[in-house]
Design an enzyme around this catalytic site. Structure first.
Site, PDB file in Angstrom:
ATOM      1  N   GLU A 783      47.348  52.394  -3.210  1.00 45.54           N
ATOM      2  CA  GLU A 783      47.744  53.427  -4.184  1.00 45.54           C
ATOM      3  C   GLU A 783      49.232  53.576  -4.025  1.00 45.54           C
ATOM      4  O   GLU A 783      49.704  53.962  -2.948  1.00 45.54           O
ATOM      5  CB  GLU A 783      47.106  54.763  -3.796  1.00 45.54           C
ATOM      6  CG  GLU A 783      45.931  55.167  -4.624  1.00 45.54           C
ATOM      7  CD  GLU A 783      45.542  56.584  -4.299  1.00 45.54           C
ATOM      8  OE1 GLU A 783      46.357  57.481  -4.524  1.00 45.54           O
ATOM      9  OE2 GLU A 783      44.440  56.776  -3.766  1.00 45.54           O
ATOM     10  N   CYS A 817      53.162  61.343  -5.738  1.00 46.16           N
ATOM     11  CA  CYS A 817      53.248  60.138  -6.565  1.00 46.16           C
ATOM     12  C   CYS A 817      52.908  60.475  -8.006  1.00 46.16           C
ATOM     13  O   CYS A 817      53.339  59.800  -8.931  1.00 46.16           O
ATOM     14  CB  CYS A 817      52.384  59.019  -6.009  1.00 46.16           C
ATOM     15  SG  CYS A 817      50.729  59.539  -5.660  1.00 46.16           S
TER      16      CYS A 817
END
Ligand SMILES: Cc1cc2nc3c(=O)[nH]c(=O)nc-3n(C[C@H](O)[C@H](O)[C@H](O)COP(=O)(O)OP(=O)(O)OC[C@H]3O[C@@H](n4cnc5c(N)ncnc54)[C@H](O)[C@@H]3O)c2cc1C
Length: 1023
Positions: A783, A817
């Site tokens: 990720e 993020c």
């Protein structure tokens, strides 16, 4: 007066009752009521008479009643109308308005509503909204396909004509609902129509100091105008007054900002109170969300104690009966009036924010709801509060705001029995017929209208709120005019209803913690409650560094604050860890998903038991705010419970597959062996735990390397896993540098899979190292980052955009993020949006996260700050820095920045911190601009703010993203609700917290047994 000096009344005690169980709240309310059966019967009989009389005088119905009768919120058309109405007036440009109209027209079955309301206004507004006069004429043809016709008409006549019709209808609606566009007009109309009013200045809550100053000026103007008009010196009871929304007087009217509320908002309020007192007119503080109740009462107390407001009896507040602590609020307000020797005006309302209170409690994981979950409970609470209030006379002047015949009749009964003169209140545009009937029945009752004043463009949010509040099936206004419902049913005795239906909670509304059915929602402490804040602050203050050797771990906000020592993992330790893990893993896999689930659930519980300690670590080691710390613990616990559910569902039993007779086919999932989990510092608990739990749930052993900056939180999590019963060999804590320890782990031959969350470049490096390995090709679950954009159009609601942008870009100091990096704003509204964002940025608190008032803490370390500073320099040189907030010099702080760049191409990669880039775009250029973002190759989160589905679809078609958020913030994905993870440069999948999350942590094994070989298939034989 010192802002935070002790209060006369202990308002904080009310917070202990905020989430009291519904049944005990109801029991307490019922015990206060002293109605006998005869009184109840006569109240109900009077109420029935009121309903019948009101039904007969249909011509006096207000617009809202007629509107609701025709367009229940349960119909697609009702909702489409509301959405259209809400968005249309604020949308400045014609193309967007035309698209709004086209979508609304295309989506409903308008024929079924044609002409069915007898009200000219509903027809005018409905058809004016949808059509023009010419279109209505065309509709006369019986049985025509009106929706189809409408679509054709929109296409043929073109939007300008439709638009003009709609604007006209909006004006008609506005005139009905707003008493006047200016206070002067409103006063004139009140005089003409003989209304007694409490004027309300329309508008959204303030988002900036400038907004707050503007609202203050509007209130000042209103007070001066009322004072000038009050030539007869009528006094607070018989003269006009104003209602003040405290959220309009400060962009940060929040319990967490108490000191600031007292320093900034209070002086504003006091200035208004002085004006009101000088003219001897009334000023009521509106009731807003439950989280703001206690702070509003503190403000009220300060005003009540002001020696500069002598002999003023016009100070008032609204109290919401739907809150479970309402009677106790009234007790204390009466007490305050008594102690300060100042008569207070108290307006009892049921409450206007029910739906948002329910949603907030669910989202935030509260232990219960702050409001009742059934309508009869709210009604009965209102009666108990009314009784208490009347008994508080003469310390309080009682005002009852309702449009409900039963409530009205019950209050009238109580007041006349006590011999207390009370005032009733209604919203302008509603309740006219009911109060006309009440005057006939009870004589000349004192009635005041809550009268909105403002421009049409500010009307719609208010109208929508009122429609929502009164449009529910349970709402009295909705039922009043429905001739199909007998009057007796409309005014059912709420006490009897409570007694027959049981005392709640509502059977179809689970408690917030039961939201997910088979798995518990995680608990979120309520920071608006002082003791909750103090508990977390104490945990920070009492933090004692754990013993340990090795390099120091320091706090990003204070480099001199040593939090502990954690040693680098040695190569020899790694060998031992792999050997032990390899030996332990087959047994762990063999116990099956159901057994593993029990352990993971135990971990979920333990995490919550250690909540305060973990949050303190998040604050100290990762520089997180308390709210972010709470979110960390919640997410970690959610991962445990959600993956436990997947382990049970997918890993407990083999899946039997269909096939021919005579054989048994099945597929089972198993752990791969030993997983290496490498997690980042920005979610030091949630992602660390999420990766480990996913790997464990699938039957793996784990070696987990936390980020260099946040090993202490991870160490604590590992201890908790052990406390939950996990065998030590199944989880090894391996702190250290990525380049050293991280690479040793992934190069190790014992590694059977890697889960990684972090930067794209590190992911590439890991990928290359794994590719060089000989032997089995192992899975790599990554990720990584994102260049996340949000697109808004001119139909978007300004304040909602500002809230969501500020949270998405600057929450967690931009170190998520999922954070917003690029905001795309249409030219037409760009300057206004920039001003709005700058104002909202100025209202943020940047500082030490150990202070509960802080919104933006430090970035993680000096290196991270240096990268941001270099980027800022580039922005200064090559783009335009629009705004920058100051930040503390000590510690690794970086003040949030808003900068304008020409296009997405300006950014080469993700810049991880509180820097928001704004790009203006020409609406006809949308597809080109969006493609520019798509070309960057990231695909993590995407935000869209618009009331037009077509706009949202276009952006979604062009810009790929793993998580798309419409009309909300783009951060804070919830496990099991918004499975999280990106595509392209943003990650490999599967998504964390989603139903497929565990697949790549597992191997699949198919088993086929030829049962015929053992003498045939008994099932076939026994057909
Ligand atoms: C003059 C005036 C001033 C006002 N000022 C304020 C204010 O400052 N702050 C504020 O919040 N509101 C304010 N209101 C709005 C007020 O709260 C609503 O108008 C009122 O709730 C409607 O009550 P009712 O008796 O007319 O209607 P009813 O139809 O009898 O009751 C509606 C009420 O029941 C509640 N309800 C509906 N379903 C449920 C359920 N399942 N469980 C529990 N409760 C339920 C609704 O939320 C609503 O509060 C004001 C209203 C007036 C008339």
């Amino acid at each position: 007066m010192n802002a935070l000096r002790p209060t006369l009344v202990n308002w904080d005690e009310l917070d202990a009752l905020k989430y009291r169980p519904e049944q005990s709240a109801i029991a307490s309310v019922l015990s206060r009521l002293s109605f006998d059966q005869t009184a109840r019967n006569s109240i109900q009989a009077d109420a029935c008479d009121l309903v019948r009389a009101a039904r007969h005088s249909a011509s006096r119905r207000g617009l809202v009643e007629n509107f609701l009768q025709e367009f229940s919120l349960g119909t697609k058309e009702g909702l489409a109308l509301m959405c259209l109405a809400e968005a249309l007036l604020r949308t400045p440009d014609q193309p967007t308005r035309d698209r709004l109209i086209a979508e609304a027209v295309g989506g409903g079955d308008w024929a079924s509503h044609l002409g069915s309301s007898s009200s000219f206004l509903v027809n005018a507004s409905t058809w004016g909204l949808m059509l023009t006069g010419r279109l209505v004429a065309r509709d006369d043809s019986p049985g025509g396909d009106i929706t189809g016709l409408l679509r054709k008409m929109v296409a043929r006549l073109g939007a300008p004509m439709i638009r003009a019709g709609i604007a006209q209808a909006m004006r008609i609606m506005g005139e009905q609902f707003v008493l006047g566009a200016t206070i002067k007009d409103a006063l004139e109309r009140a005089r003409r129509e003989n209304y007694l009013c409490s004027f309300d200045m329309l508008g959204e809550g303030a988002r900036s100091a400038q907004d707050a100053a503007r609202y203050e000026a509007a209130y000042v103007e209103a007070l001066n105008a009322i004072a000038a008009a009050a030539t007869d010196k009528a006094g607070p009871e018989t003269g006009h007054g104003i209602s003040v929304k405290l959220s309009a007087l400060s962009p940060r009217y929040e319990a967490l900002q108490e000191a600031r509320v007292m320093e900034e908002l209070y002086p504003r309020l006091l200035r208004l109170a002085r004006l009101a007192a000088d003219a001897d007119i009334n000023m009521t503080l509106d009731a807003e969300e439950a989280d703001r109740l206690v702070i509003s009462l503190r403000l009220l107390e300060r005003l009540a104690r002001e020696t500069t407001l002598p002999n003023w009896n016009g100070l008032g507040l609204a109290v919401q009966a739907y809150q479970r602590r309402a009677p106790e609020v009234i007790d204390r307000v009466i007490n305050l009036a008594r102690i300060t020797n100042r008569r207070l005006m108290v307006r009892l309302v049921k409450g206007a924010y029910w739906d948002s209170e329910i949603k907030r409690a669910q989202v935030q994981g509260r232990t219960d709801y702050p409001v009742y979950t059934t309508k009869p409970a709210t009604d009965v609470s209102y009666l108990a509060c009314a009784q208490t209030l009347i008994a508080g006379h003469p310390h309080v002047y009682c005002q009852f705001a309702t449009h409900n015949a039963h409530t009205l009749s019950a209050v009238q009964h109580m007041a006349s029995k006590a011999g207390v003169a009370v005032e009733f209140q209604r919203l302008h545009g509603m309740g006219e017929a009911l109060y006309a009937a009440a005057r006939e029945a009870f004589g000349d009752i004192c009635l005041r209208a809550y009268a909105p004043v403002g421009a049409h463009k500010d009307l719609l949010p208010y109208l929508v709120r009122r429609l929502l509040e009164n449009g529910a099936n349970t709402s009295f206004v909705n039922l009043l005019l429905d001739e199909a419902t007998p009057a007796e049913e409309v005014v059912g005795d709420p006490i009897a209803m409570l007694q027959t239906a049981g005392a709640g909670p509502h059977p179809r509304l689970p408690l917030p913690l039961g939201l997910y059915g088979d798995r518990a929602n995680s608990i979120g402490p309520d920071l608006s409650i002082r003791v909750e804040r103090e508990r977390l602050q104490a945990a920070v203050n009492n933090f004692t560094p754990p013993s340990g050797l090795g390099p120091v771990v320091v706090s990003p906000q204070r480099k001199d604050l040593i939090l502990g020592h954690v040693a680098e993992t040695e190569a020899s330790d790694i060998d031992v860890a792999f050997a032990q893990a390899r030996a332990a893993q087959p047994g762990w896999d063999a116990v099956g998903g159901a057994e593993r689930a029990k352990l993971l659930e135990a971990m979920g519980e333990i995490l919550e038991e250690h909540r305060e300690e973990l949050i303190a670590l998040c604050v100290l080691e990762a520089g997180k705010t308390y709210a972010d710390g709470i979110a960390e613990v919640r997410e970690a616990a959610d991962f445990c419970r959600y993956y436990a559910g997947l382990a049970r569902a997918r890993f407990a039993q083999p899946k039997i597959l269909r096939g021919p007779v005579g054989e048994r086919n099945s597929l089972s999932l198993h752990g791969r062996g030993v997983f290496v989990c490498i997690s980042p510092w920005n979610f030091p608990l949630a992602i660390f735990t999420g990766q480990v739990v996913a790997a464990l749930a699938a039957g793996n052993a784990v070696i987990a390397k936390p980020a260099e900056q946040t090993p202490l939180i991870a160490q604590k999590a590992v201890q908790l896993f052990k406390a939950a019963g996990l065998a030590a060999d199944l989880l090894t804590f391996a702190p250290g540098e990525g380049r050293t320890v991280g690479e040793m782990l992934i190069r190790h031959p014992g590694c059977d899979g890697v889960a990684f969350t972090g930067g794209t470049e590190t992911a590439w490096r890991i990928n290359r190292i794994l590719a060089e390995r000989n032997g089995p090709i192992i899975p790599f679950i990554a990720e990584t980052g994102g260049l996340n954009g949000m697109f808004i159009d001119t139909s978007a609601q300004r304040e909602q955009v500002i809230d969501d942008v500020i949270l998405s870009a600057f929450g967690s100091a931009g170190q998520r993020c999922s954070a917003l990096r690029l905001l795309f704003v249409p030219d037409e509204i760009a300057d206004d949006m920039i001003e709005g964002l700058k104002g909202a940025m100025d209202a943020l608190v940047v500082g030490d996260p150990a202070d509960p008032a802080t919104d933006v803490g430090p970035v993680i370390d000096g290196e991270a700050r240096a990268v941001l500073e270099a980027h800022l320099e580039r922005l200064e040189r090559q783009a335009k820095v629009l705004h920058r907030l100051p930040a503390p010099v000590e510690g690794s702080f970086f003040g949030p920045v808003l900068a304008e760049i020409p296009s997405a191409d300006f950014l080469e990669k993700e810049v991880f911190g509180p820097i928001l880039h704004l790009v203006r775009y020409e609406p006809s250029d949308l597809e080109h601009v969006a493609s520019g973002l798509a070309r960057k190759g990231y695909a993590l989160t995407l935000g869209i703010h618009s009331r037009i589905d077509g706009f949202s679809e276009t952006v979604r078609r062009i810009v790929p993203a793993g998580n798309v958020y419409v009309n909300r913030s783009i951060i804070g994905a919830v496990v099991g609700v918004q499975p999280f993870g990106g595509e392209g440069l943003s990650g490999t999948g599967p998504k964390a917290g989603g139903p497929n999350a565990l697949t790549r942590y597992a191997v699949e094994r198919a088993l086929s047994v030829n049962t015929a070989a053992q003498g045939g298939d008994p099932e076939l034989m026994n057909l």
